[in-house]
Design a protein around this motif. Structure first.
Motif, PDB file in Angstrom:
ATOM      1  N   THR A  62     -35.512  17.646 -11.183  1.00  0.00           N
ATOM      2  CA  THR A  62     -36.100  18.963 -11.452  1.00  0.00           C
ATOM      3  C   THR A  62     -35.960  19.317 -12.935  1.00  0.00           C
ATOM      4  O   THR A  62     -36.921  19.762 -13.572  1.00  0.00           O
ATOM      5  N   ARG A  63     -34.770  19.091 -13.488  1.00  0.00           N
ATOM      6  CA  ARG A  63     -34.548  19.384 -14.910  1.00  0.00           C
ATOM      7  C   ARG A  63     -35.451  18.528 -15.796  1.00  0.00           C
ATOM      8  O   ARG A  63     -35.988  18.998 -16.803  1.00  0.00           O
ATOM      9  N   ALA A  64     -35.621  17.264 -15.422  1.00  0.00           N
ATOM     10  CA  ALA A  64     -36.468  16.364 -16.210  1.00  0.00           C
ATOM     11  C   ALA A  64     -37.916  16.851 -16.209  1.00  0.00           C
ATOM     12  O   ALA A  64     -38.589  16.821 -17.241  1.00  0.00           O
ATOM     13  N   LEU A  65     -38.389  17.286 -15.055  1.00  0.00           N
ATOM     14  CA  LEU A  65     -39.767  17.800 -14.993  1.00  0.00           C
ATOM     15  C   LEU A  65     -39.905  19.089 -15.783  1.00  0.00           C
ATOM     16  O   LEU A  65     -40.898  19.289 -16.494  1.00  0.00           O
ATOM     17  N   ASP A  66     -38.919  19.972 -15.663  1.00  0.00           N
ATOM     18  CA  ASP A  66     -38.944  21.224 -16.437  1.00  0.00           C
ATOM     19  C   ASP A  66     -38.943  20.954 -17.938  1.00  0.00           C
ATOM     20  O   ASP A  66     -39.581  21.666 -18.707  1.00  0.00           O
ATOM     21  N   ALA A  67     -38.230  19.919 -18.344  1.00  0.00           N
ATOM     22  CA  ALA A  67     -38.133  19.579 -19.761  1.00  0.00           C
ATOM     23  C   ALA A  67     -39.305  18.717 -20.225  1.00  0.00           C
ATOM     24  O   ALA A  67     -39.343  18.298 -21.390  1.00  0.00           O
ATOM     25  N   GLU A  68     -40.229  18.435 -19.322  1.00  0.00           N
ATOM     26  CA  GLU A  68     -41.398  17.604 -19.618  1.00  0.00           C
ATOM     27  C   GLU A  68     -41.000  16.232 -20.149  1.00  0.00           C
ATOM     28  O   GLU A  68     -41.562  15.714 -21.108  1.00  0.00           O
ATOM     29  N   THR A  69     -40.011  15.638 -19.485  1.00  0.00           N
ATOM     30  CA  THR A  69     -39.539  14.297 -19.806  1.00  0.00           C
ATOM     31  C   THR A  69     -40.657  13.294 -19.551  1.00  0.00           C
ATOM     32  O   THR A  69     -41.518  13.510 -18.703  1.00  0.00           O
ATOM     33  N   GLY A  70     -40.620  12.184 -20.250  1.00  0.00           N
ATOM     34  CA  GLY A  70     -41.657  11.162 -20.106  1.00  0.00           C
ATOM     35  C   GLY A  70     -41.749  10.613 -18.690  1.00  0.00           C
ATOM     36  O   GLY A  70     -40.763  10.590 -17.943  1.00  0.00           O
ATOM     37  N   CYS A  71     -42.942  10.160 -18.357  1.00  0.00           N
ATOM     38  CA  CYS A  71     -43.184   9.716 -16.974  1.00  0.00           C
ATOM     39  C   CYS A  71     -42.329   8.521 -16.582  1.00  0.00           C
ATOM     40  O   CYS A  71     -41.910   8.401 -15.432  1.00  0.00           O
ATOM     41  N   ALA A  72     -42.031   7.608 -17.515  1.00  0.00           N
ATOM     42  CA  ALA A  72     -41.203   6.444 -17.183  1.00  0.00           C
ATOM     43  C   ALA A  72     -39.808   6.894 -16.742  1.00  0.00           C
ATOM     44  O   ALA A  72     -39.261   6.377 -15.757  1.00  0.00           O
ATOM     45  N   ASP A  73     -39.241   7.866 -17.452  1.00  0.00           N
ATOM     46  CA  ASP A  73     -37.918   8.372 -17.082  1.00  0.00           C
ATOM     47  C   ASP A  73     -37.964   9.114 -15.754  1.00  0.00           C
ATOM     48  O   ASP A  73     -37.048   8.988 -14.931  1.00  0.00           O
ATOM     49  N   LEU A  81     -40.066   8.517 -13.314  1.00  0.00           N
ATOM     50  CA  LEU A  81     -40.213   7.496 -12.269  1.00  0.00           C
ATOM     51  C   LEU A  81     -38.873   6.830 -11.953  1.00  0.00           C
ATOM     52  O   LEU A  81     -38.586   6.535 -10.789  1.00  0.00           O
ATOM     53  N   MET A  82     -38.058   6.605 -12.981  1.00  0.00           N
ATOM     54  CA  MET A  82     -36.734   6.025 -12.743  1.00  0.00           C
ATOM     55  C   MET A  82     -35.862   6.971 -11.922  1.00  0.00           C
ATOM     56  O   MET A  82     -35.135   6.530 -11.024  1.00  0.00           O
ATOM     57  N   LEU A  83     -35.933   8.253 -12.213  1.00  0.00           N
ATOM     58  CA  LEU A  83     -35.171   9.240 -11.434  1.00  0.00           C
ATOM     59  C   LEU A  83     -35.650   9.264  -9.983  1.00  0.00           C
ATOM     60  O   LEU A  83     -34.840   9.323  -9.056  1.00  0.00           O
ATOM     61  N   ILE A  84     -36.961   9.214  -9.796  1.00  0.00           N
ATOM     62  CA  ILE A  84     -37.511   9.198  -8.431  1.00  0.00           C
ATOM     63  C   ILE A  84     -37.040   7.952  -7.683  1.00  0.00           C
ATOM     64  O   ILE A  84     -36.645   8.024  -6.514  1.00  0.00           O
ATOM     65  N   ALA A  85     -37.044   6.816  -8.359  1.00  0.00           N
ATOM     66  CA  ALA A  85     -36.589   5.572  -7.725  1.00  0.00           C
ATOM     67  C   ALA A  85     -35.118   5.665  -7.336  1.00  0.00           C
ATOM     68  O   ALA A  85     -34.722   5.178  -6.267  1.00  0.00           O
ATOM     69  N   SER A  86     -34.312   6.302  -8.172  1.00  0.00           N
ATOM     70  CA  SER A  86     -32.895   6.424  -7.829  1.00  0.00           C
ATOM     71  C   SER A  86     -32.694   7.349  -6.635  1.00  0.00           C
ATOM     72  O   SER A  86     -31.846   7.087  -5.784  1.00  0.00           O
ATOM     73  N   VAL A  87     -33.487   8.404  -6.544  1.00  0.00           N
ATOM     74  CA  VAL A  87     -33.413   9.298  -5.384  1.00  0.00           C
ATOM     75  C   VAL A  87     -33.827   8.546  -4.126  1.00  0.00           C
ATOM     76  O   VAL A  87     -33.158   8.630  -3.085  1.00  0.00           O
ATOM     77  N   ARG A  88     -34.914   7.805  -4.224  1.00  0.00           N
ATOM     78  CA  ARG A  88     -35.384   7.035  -3.070  1.00  0.00           C
ATOM     79  C   ARG A  88     -34.320   6.041  -2.610  1.00  0.00           C
ATOM     80  O   ARG A  88     -34.042   5.907  -1.419  1.00  0.00           O
ATOM     81  N   GLY A  89     -33.680   5.353  -3.549  1.00  0.00           N
ATOM     82  CA  GLY A  89     -32.623   4.406  -3.200  1.00  0.00           C
ATOM     83  C   GLY A  89     -31.453   5.084  -2.515  1.00  0.00           C
ATOM     84  O   GLY A  89     -30.899   4.564  -1.545  1.00  0.00           O
ATOM     85  N   ALA A  90     -31.083   6.260  -3.017  1.00  0.00           N
ATOM     86  CA  ALA A  90     -29.962   6.995  -2.416  1.00  0.00           C
ATOM     87  C   ALA A  90     -30.297   7.462  -1.006  1.00  0.00           C
ATOM     88  O   ALA A  90     -29.465   7.378  -0.096  1.00  0.00           O
ATOM     89  N   VAL A  91     -31.504   7.948  -0.805  1.00  0.00           N
ATOM     90  CA  VAL A  91     -31.912   8.397   0.531  1.00  0.00           C
ATOM     91  C   VAL A  91     -32.000   7.201   1.476  1.00  0.00           C
ATOM     92  O   VAL A  91     -31.568   7.284   2.637  1.00  0.00           O
ATOM     93  N   ASN A  92     -32.512   6.084   0.990  1.00  0.00           N
ATOM     94  CA  ASN A  92     -32.566   4.883   1.831  1.00  0.00           C
ATOM     95  C   ASN A  92     -31.165   4.413   2.213  1.00  0.00           C
ATOM     96  O   ASN A  92     -30.941   3.969   3.336  1.00  0.00           O
TER      97      ASN A  92
END
Length: 92
Positions: free
Chosen positions: A26-37, A39-50
């Motif tokens: 959420t903070r990364a999106l609010d800060a308009e962080t680059g899409c590659a970063d 995507l990495m955060l999303i992948a880490s969330v997906r891995g944790a949920v899996n």
């Protein structure tokens, strides 16, 4: 469900870590962080949920379907272990 109550503390700890990862996303999106970063955060969330899903599914199999450690039928026990390994691999 009793097995979830016994494992409540570590499961809640996993969920809190996932919440932290979601907050970082959420903070990364609010800060308009680059899409590659992002995507990495999303992948880490997906891995944790899996990982959480794998743990709960494995406990479900062991407590409600068949526990390979105690089942007297070796073929059935082997099948349950194979199922658990497939889940671990698939949800990795």
């Amino acid at each position: 469900m009793a097995h979830l109550i016994r494992e409540k503390k570590p499961l809640l700890a996993r969920i809190r870590r996932i919440q932290g990862q979601i907050e970082a996303l959420t903070r990364a999106l609010d800060a308009e962080t680059g899409c590659a970063d992002v995507l990495m955060l999303i992948a880490s969330v997906r891995g944790a949920v899996n990982g959480l899903m794998t743990e709960v599914m494995e406990d479900h199999i062991r407590h409600h379907v068949v526990d390979p450690a105690t089942d007297p039928d070796p073929e059935r026990a082997r099948g349950a272990e194979e199922l658990i390994e497939v889940l671990r691999t698939y949800l990795k």
